[in-house]
Design an enzyme around this catalytic site. Structure first.
Site, PDB file in Angstrom:
ATOM      1  N   ASN A  70      -9.358  -1.362  10.423  1.00  0.00           N
ATOM      2  CA  ASN A  70      -8.148  -0.770   9.837  1.00  0.00           C
ATOM      3  C   ASN A  70      -7.664   0.303  10.800  1.00  0.00           C
ATOM      4  O   ASN A  70      -8.343   1.300  11.029  1.00  0.00           O
ATOM      5  CB  ASN A  70      -8.469  -0.160   8.478  1.00  0.00           C
ATOM      6  N   ARG A 113     -10.858   2.565  11.598  1.00  0.00           N
ATOM      7  CA  ARG A 113     -12.074   2.453  10.774  1.00  0.00           C
ATOM      8  C   ARG A 113     -12.572   1.027  10.880  1.00  0.00           C
ATOM      9  O   ARG A 113     -11.808   0.094  10.667  1.00  0.00           O
ATOM     10  CB  ARG A 113     -11.780   2.797   9.310  1.00  0.00           C
ATOM     11  N   GLY A 143      -7.099   4.652   5.115  1.00  0.00           N
ATOM     12  CA  GLY A 143      -6.811   5.641   4.066  1.00  0.00           C
ATOM     13  C   GLY A 143      -7.131   7.036   4.577  1.00  0.00           C
ATOM     14  O   GLY A 143      -8.149   7.249   5.234  1.00  0.00           O
ATOM     15  N   SER A 182      -6.041  -2.894   1.368  1.00  0.00           N
ATOM     16  CA  SER A 182      -6.363  -2.390   0.031  1.00  0.00           C
ATOM     17  C   SER A 182      -6.763  -3.509  -0.927  1.00  0.00           C
ATOM     18  O   SER A 182      -6.615  -3.384  -2.140  1.00  0.00           O
ATOM     19  CB  SER A 182      -5.193  -1.591  -0.565  1.00  0.00           C
ATOM     20  N   TYR A 236      -8.764   1.910  -6.222  1.00  0.00           N
ATOM     21  CA  TYR A 236      -7.737   2.883  -6.618  1.00  0.00           C
ATOM     22  C   TYR A 236      -7.515   3.080  -8.101  1.00  0.00           C
ATOM     23  O   TYR A 236      -6.893   4.056  -8.500  1.00  0.00           O
ATOM     24  CB  TYR A 236      -6.390   2.497  -5.986  1.00  0.00           C
ATOM     25  N   GLU A 238       0.815  -1.212   0.000  1.00  0.00           N
ATOM     26  CA  GLU A 238       0.000   0.000   0.000  1.00  0.00           C
ATOM     27  C   GLU A 238       0.856   1.273   0.000  1.00  0.00           C
ATOM     28  O   GLU A 238       0.386   2.342   0.397  1.00  0.00           O
ATOM     29  CB  GLU A 238      -0.947  -0.020   1.202  1.00  0.00           C
ATOM     30  N   GLU A 279     -13.701  -6.284   9.230  1.00  0.00           N
ATOM     31  CA  GLU A 279     -12.328  -6.063   9.685  1.00  0.00           C
ATOM     32  C   GLU A 279     -12.200  -4.677  10.286  1.00  0.00           C
ATOM     33  O   GLU A 279     -13.093  -3.842  10.195  1.00  0.00           O
ATOM     34  CB  GLU A 279     -11.351  -6.192   8.521  1.00  0.00           C
ATOM     35  N   ASP A 318     -15.054  -1.847   9.563  1.00  0.00           N
ATOM     36  CA  ASP A 318     -15.815  -2.202   8.365  1.00  0.00           C
ATOM     37  C   ASP A 318     -16.743  -3.373   8.652  1.00  0.00           C
ATOM     38  O   ASP A 318     -16.299  -4.429   9.128  1.00  0.00           O
ATOM     39  CB  ASP A 318     -14.857  -2.588   7.230  1.00  0.00           C
TER      40      ASP A 318
HETATM   41  P1  ATP Z   1      -8.943  -2.544   3.299  1.00  0.00           P
HETATM   42  O1  ATP Z   1      -8.444  -1.815   2.098  1.00  0.00           O
HETATM   43  O2  ATP Z   1     -10.283  -2.043   3.729  1.00  0.00           O
HETATM   44  O3  ATP Z   1      -7.951  -2.637   4.399  1.00  0.00           O
HETATM   45  P2  ATP Z   1      -8.550  -5.447   3.009  1.00  0.00           P
HETATM   46  O4  ATP Z   1      -7.469  -5.622   2.019  1.00  0.00           O
HETATM   47  O5  ATP Z   1      -8.189  -5.524   4.435  1.00  0.00           O
HETATM   48  O6  ATP Z   1      -9.294  -4.068   2.757  1.00  0.00           O
HETATM   49  P3  ATP Z   1     -11.059  -6.987   3.130  1.00  0.00           P
HETATM   50  O7  ATP Z   1     -11.777  -5.805   3.618  1.00  0.00           O
HETATM   51  O8  ATP Z   1     -10.990  -8.154   4.026  1.00  0.00           O
HETATM   52  O9  ATP Z   1      -9.587  -6.610   2.622  1.00  0.00           O
HETATM   53  O10 ATP Z   1     -11.703  -7.499   1.764  1.00  0.00           O
HETATM   54  C1  ATP Z   1     -11.755  -6.658   0.637  1.00  0.00           C
HETATM   55  C2  ATP Z   1     -13.128  -6.689   0.007  1.00  0.00           C
HETATM   56  O11 ATP Z   1     -13.450  -8.023  -0.428  1.00  0.00           O
HETATM   57  C3  ATP Z   1     -14.275  -6.316   0.921  1.00  0.00           C
HETATM   58  O12 ATP Z   1     -14.421  -4.934   1.027  1.00  0.00           O
HETATM   59  C4  ATP Z   1     -15.450  -6.988   0.196  1.00  0.00           C
HETATM   60  O13 ATP Z   1     -15.816  -6.277  -0.974  1.00  0.00           O
HETATM   61  C5  ATP Z   1     -14.833  -8.281  -0.262  1.00  0.00           C
HETATM   62  N1  ATP Z   1     -15.006  -9.364   0.733  1.00  0.00           N
HETATM   63  C6  ATP Z   1     -14.049  -9.788   1.599  1.00  0.00           C
HETATM   64  N2  ATP Z   1     -14.489 -10.814   2.347  1.00  0.00           N
HETATM   65  C7  ATP Z   1     -15.763 -11.038   1.975  1.00  0.00           C
HETATM   66  C8  ATP Z   1     -16.760 -11.986   2.377  1.00  0.00           C
HETATM   67  N3  ATP Z   1     -16.517 -12.908   3.306  1.00  0.00           N
HETATM   68  N4  ATP Z   1     -17.978 -11.934   1.761  1.00  0.00           N
HETATM   69  C9  ATP Z   1     -18.222 -10.999   0.819  1.00  0.00           C
HETATM   70  N5  ATP Z   1     -17.321 -10.094   0.385  1.00  0.00           N
HETATM   71  C10 ATP Z   1     -16.101 -10.109   0.944  1.00  0.00           C
HETATM   72 MG    MG Z   2      -8.119  -3.995   5.860  1.00  0.00          MG
HETATM   73 MG    MG Z   3     -11.477  -3.803   3.918  1.00  0.00          MG
HETATM   74 MG    MG Z   4      -6.443  -1.426   5.293  1.00  0.00          MG
END
Ligand code: ATP
Ligand code: MG
Ligand code: MG
Ligand code: MG
Length: 369
Positions: free
Chosen positions: A328, A310, A332, A197, A270, A15, A326, A312
């Site tokens: 964060n 944040r 961002g 991300s 992004y 990121e 999750e 989610d």
């Molecule tokens: P961030 O940029 O918010 O830190 P991240 O890389 O930590 O994101 P996640 O939030 O776990 O990743 O997953 C990214 C995206 O994938 C989610 O916002 C959602 O759109 C989708 N997603 C993840 N897990 C699931 C699930 N179990 N069911 C449905 N969609 C999911």
């Molecule tokens: Mg995350």
């Molecule tokens: Mg996420």
């Molecule tokens: Mg993040």
């Protein structure tokens, strides 16, 4: 006398580019009457530089979604501060740019070596106040497997998952595939335990696509999660530590992200300017809003967060239930990012939010020393 704020950005994570954008906004909006800003960039190889994000940005690809953002102009000194650890710990200076220590560090970095407790540990060791969660909450929040266990223990609903480690997968992939098919079914999501991300996140629709997704996610971490895919509305909330310690953390109005892609992927976040629509406030009933806010507060408290985070959530379209996706701990932070946008909609401007975060960092340091 102005408070010297070192804005630490970049870093060795997937990121990196996002961090440059976040840092550019933070530097632009920190109140120049109150703060003297010292930008410190960590490049992709881990070298430290006393320079503004535009200098490191010139060596990386710009993210198209931010192409309309105003340029940030900072006095720059591209001299490498390659011994960043020592410089921080001793308050050592490079005479051309600044002398002496800074008062507080604002880590505006995302992902590994940034959001995961490593930088926080370095700053603890150096006895420098810093913005945001401490070592424990940062590390726990970054690891989706551990975070989910803590949240589940706090009585929060999380999506069912299976944890896969690289050694286990190398030894017996078919046993794991069978277990995933039986316990979770398809579609499912595969994601690195420690990332952000949506880097390395895959939606897997059929059994024959599972192995490739797992192998890819394992490029980013030695541990990954496979989760049941649910049909979701994506709900996000901003949480801020309350300066009055006896009180509960503050929670913003509720936001919603509606990706135009199959899921909220890196591309949707992004690379595609129309990758997602943000709704502030989310289109929820007052009861749903309150439930979401209670959950966000509970997550922040359960993970022992400080400063900001944040949270989610997923709102299951079929059951109407909330799940915690999750947390964060360094979300961002561009002026168009959800975290500051939600506070703006709750009555705290971007600049005031930055001041509050710096105040919280200084207050914690005083409290603990
Ligand atoms: P961030 O940029 O918010 O830190 P991240 O890389 O930590 O994101 P996640 O939030 O776990 O990743 O997953 C990214 C995206 O994938 C989610 O916002 C959602 O759109 C989708 N997603 C993840 N897990 C699931 C699930 N179990 N069911 C449905 N969609 C999911
Ligand atoms: Mg995350
Ligand atoms: Mg996420
Ligand atoms: Mg993040």
């Amino acid at each position: 006398k102005k408070i010297r704020v070192a804005v630490l950005y970049g870093g060795r994570s997937g990121e990196h580019e996002v961090s440059l954008q976040s840092a550019a906004s933070v530097i632009r909006y920190l109140d120049k009457e109150k703060y003297e800003i010292i930008p410190i960039g960590i490049d992709k190889t881990g070298r430290w530089h006393l320079s503004g994000p535009e200098v490191l940005a010139s060596t990386t690809k710009a993210l198209p979604i931010y192409r309309n953002m105003p340029e940030v102009v900072m006095p720059s000194n591209p001299d490498a501060l390659s011994t960043g650890v020592v410089a921080l710990a001793s308050g050592a200076s490079t005479p051309t740019t600044f002398n002496g220590k800074f008062d507080v560090v604002f880590p505006v970095m995302h992902g590994t070596f940034s959001e995961d407790g490593t930088i926080q540990g370095l700053l603890e060791l150096a006895d420098v106040p810093y913005v945001g969660c401490g070592v424990l909450a940062s590390a726990v929040g970054m690891d989706k497997d551990i975070a989910k266990r803590v949240m589940r223990d706090a009585g929060l609903q999380v999506v069912p998952w299976v944890t896969v480690r690289n050694g286990e997968w190398a030894r017996n992939p078919s046993a794991l595939e069978a277990r995933i098919a039986k316990e979770l079914g398809f579609p499912c999501f595969v994601k690195p335990a420690n990332a952000g991300s949506s880097v390395g996140v895959h939606k897997v629709k059929t059994a024959d696509a599972l192995a490739a997704a797992i192998n890819d996610a394992l490029r980013y971490d030695t541990k990954i999660l496979v989760e049941k895919a649910i049909s979701v509305r994506e709900i996000e909330l901003s949480v801020l530590e309350n300066i009055q310690l006896s009180e509960e953390p503050l929670v913003s109005v509720v936001g919603e992200v509606t990706p135009t892609h199959e899921f909220y992927s890196y591309e949707a976040k992004y690379l595609d300017e129309n990758g997602a629509a943000l709704h502030i406030p989310a289109l929820l009933t007052p009861t749903q809003m309150k439930t979401a806010q209670d959950i966000a507060r509970c997550v922040f408290t359960a993970l022992e967060c400080e400063g900001l985070a944040r949270v989610d959530l997923f709102l299951d379209k079929e059951s109407g239930e909330f799940y915690v996706n999750e947390i964060n701990t360094l979300p961002g932070f561009t002026s168009i990012s959800m975290y500051p946008k939600l506070w703006e909609a709750s009555g705290i401007s971007y600049a005031d939010l930055l001041s509050k975060l710096v105040d919280l960092a200084l207050a914690r340091h005083t409290r603990k020393s």
